[in-house]
Each structure stands twice: as structure tokens, then as C-alpha cells.
Design a protein around this motif. Structure first.
Motif, short mmCIF file in Angstrom:
data_model
loop_
_atom_site.label_atom_id
_atom_site.label_comp_id
_atom_site.label_asym_id
_atom_site.label_seq_id
_atom_site.Cartn_x
_atom_site.Cartn_y
_atom_site.Cartn_z
N PRO A 152 0.80 -1.22 0.00
CA PRO A 152 0.00 0.00 0.00
C PRO A 152 0.84 1.27 0.00
N ALA A 153 0.26 2.29 -0.59
CA ALA A 153 0.79 3.64 -0.41
C ALA A 153 0.33 4.12 0.96
N ARG A 154 1.01 5.08 1.51
CA ARG A 154 0.69 5.57 2.85
C ARG A 154 -0.77 6.01 2.95
N VAL A 155 -1.29 6.63 1.91
CA VAL A 155 -2.66 7.14 1.96
C VAL A 155 -3.71 6.05 1.82
N GLU A 156 -3.30 4.83 1.53
CA GLU A 156 -4.25 3.71 1.40
C GLU A 156 -4.48 3.00 2.74
N VAL A 157 -3.79 3.44 3.77
CA VAL A 157 -3.83 2.73 5.05
C VAL A 157 -4.27 3.69 6.15
N ILE A 158 -5.26 3.28 6.92
CA ILE A 158 -5.61 4.06 8.11
C ILE A 158 -4.40 4.03 9.04
N GLY A 159 -3.96 5.20 9.45
CA GLY A 159 -2.78 5.29 10.31
C GLY A 159 -1.48 5.38 9.53
N GLY A 160 -1.57 5.58 8.21
CA GLY A 160 -0.37 5.59 7.38
C GLY A 160 0.67 6.61 7.81
N ALA A 161 0.24 7.82 8.11
CA ALA A 161 1.19 8.86 8.53
C ALA A 161 1.85 8.49 9.86
N PHE A 162 1.08 7.91 10.76
CA PHE A 162 1.62 7.47 12.05
C PHE A 162 2.63 6.35 11.85
N LEU A 163 2.32 5.39 10.98
CA LEU A 163 3.26 4.30 10.68
C LEU A 163 4.55 4.84 10.08
N GLU A 164 4.42 5.77 9.17
CA GLU A 164 5.59 6.39 8.56
C GLU A 164 6.45 7.07 9.63
N TYR A 165 5.82 7.77 10.54
CA TYR A 165 6.53 8.43 11.64
C TYR A 165 7.24 7.42 12.52
N ARG A 166 6.52 6.37 12.93
CA ARG A 166 7.11 5.38 13.84
C ARG A 166 8.28 4.64 13.21
N PHE A 167 8.19 4.32 11.92
CA PHE A 167 9.27 3.58 11.26
C PHE A 167 10.37 4.49 10.74
N GLY A 168 10.11 5.77 10.65
CA GLY A 168 11.11 6.71 10.15
C GLY A 168 10.93 7.04 8.68
N SER A 169 10.24 6.20 7.94
CA SER A 169 9.89 6.46 6.55
C SER A 169 8.89 5.41 6.11
N TRP A 170 8.19 5.70 5.03
CA TRP A 170 7.23 4.72 4.53
C TRP A 170 7.97 3.50 3.96
N THR A 171 9.11 3.73 3.33
CA THR A 171 9.89 2.62 2.79
C THR A 171 10.31 1.67 3.92
N LYS A 172 10.78 2.23 5.03
CA LYS A 172 11.17 1.38 6.16
C LYS A 172 9.98 0.62 6.72
N ALA A 173 8.82 1.25 6.74
CA ALA A 173 7.61 0.57 7.22
C ALA A 173 7.31 -0.64 6.33
N LEU A 174 7.33 -0.43 5.01
CA LEU A 174 7.07 -1.54 4.09
C LEU A 174 8.17 -2.59 4.17
N ARG A 175 9.40 -2.16 4.29
CA ARG A 175 10.53 -3.10 4.36
C ARG A 175 10.51 -3.94 5.63
N SER A 176 9.73 -3.53 6.61
CA SER A 176 9.66 -4.30 7.85
C SER A 176 9.04 -5.68 7.64
N PHE A 177 8.37 -5.88 6.50
CA PHE A 177 7.76 -7.19 6.22
C PHE A 177 7.80 -7.57 4.76
N TYR A 178 8.19 -6.66 3.87
CA TYR A 178 8.06 -6.91 2.43
C TYR A 178 9.40 -6.65 1.75
N SER A 179 9.82 -7.57 0.87
CA SER A 179 11.12 -7.41 0.21
C SER A 179 10.98 -7.10 -1.27
N GLY A 180 9.77 -6.99 -1.78
CA GLY A 180 9.57 -6.68 -3.20
C GLY A 180 9.75 -5.20 -3.48
N SER A 181 9.39 -4.80 -4.68
CA SER A 181 9.53 -3.42 -5.11
C SER A 181 8.52 -2.53 -4.39
#
Length: 100
Positions: free
Chosen positions: A64-93
Motif C-alpha cells: 500500500p501507499a501511505r494514503v491507502e492505510v488508516i494510520g499511514g502517517a503514524f506508521l511512517e513516523y514510527r518507522f522513520g519512513s514509509w519505505t522502512k515501514a514496508l521493508r519491515s515485512f516486504y522485500s519486493g519493489s
């Protein structure tokens, strides 16, 4: 013919006003849900947040893009970036999902 054009223009104005009203309501609902998400998950670990984000991806069928997820901005903040949030469980593009 002039009366018919006037009627059509007025009908279009009413439809546009209704669409704007609906969009404002949707924006308020999303803002409330984002706020509630922060309150409910402010003490969650990164692992818990990662699991939530993975469940969101599983639900929509793509990273998902950040805007597709409830809490996306909060997740981005907690992980430091949206890429890091996605990389926490996903290894694809994820490049297409970084901008939002």
C-alpha cells in the motif's frame, strides 16, 4: 432550448455540490479514523505495527501507499519512513508506493 440548458446547468451544479459534501464527509471520517488509530496503537511495538501493515497489504493485494492505510502517517513516523515501514515485512519493489 435556453430553458433546457439552464435546467441542465442547475442540475449539474446540484450534483457538484452534493459530490463536494460527500467528499468533505469522507475526509472527516478518515481523519477521525486516523486519530483513533494513533490513540489505539500509540504504544504498539514496531513488530505489531508491521503485522498490521502486512494485513493491510494482504487485504488490498499490493504494497500500500501511505494514503491507502488508516494510520499511514503514524506508521511512517514510527518507522522513520514509509519505505522502512514496508521493508519491515516486504522485500519486493516499493518504489511506486513511496510518494504517498
Amino acid at each position: 432550448m435556453h430553458d433546457e440548458e439552464q435546467r441542465q446547468l442547475e442540475e449539474q451544479r446540484r450534483l457538484n455540490a452534493r459530490k463536494q459534501l460527500i467528499l468533505r464527509r469522507v475526509e472527516r471520517i478518515i481523519a477521525r479514523r486516523n486519530t483513533q488509530f494513533i490513540l489505539d496503537h500509540q504504544h504498539d511495538s514496531l513488530e505489531q505495527l508491521s503485522a498490521y501493515l502486512k494485513a493491510c497489504m494482504d487485504d488490498i493485494g499490493h504494497p500500500p501507499a501511505r494514503v491507502e492505510v488508516i494510520g499511514g502517517a503514524f506508521l511512517e513516523y514510527r518507522f522513520g519512513s514509509w519505505t522502512k515501514a514496508l521493508r519491515s515485512f516486504y522485500s519486493g519493489s516499493v518504489s511506486a508506493n513511496i510518494k504517498n
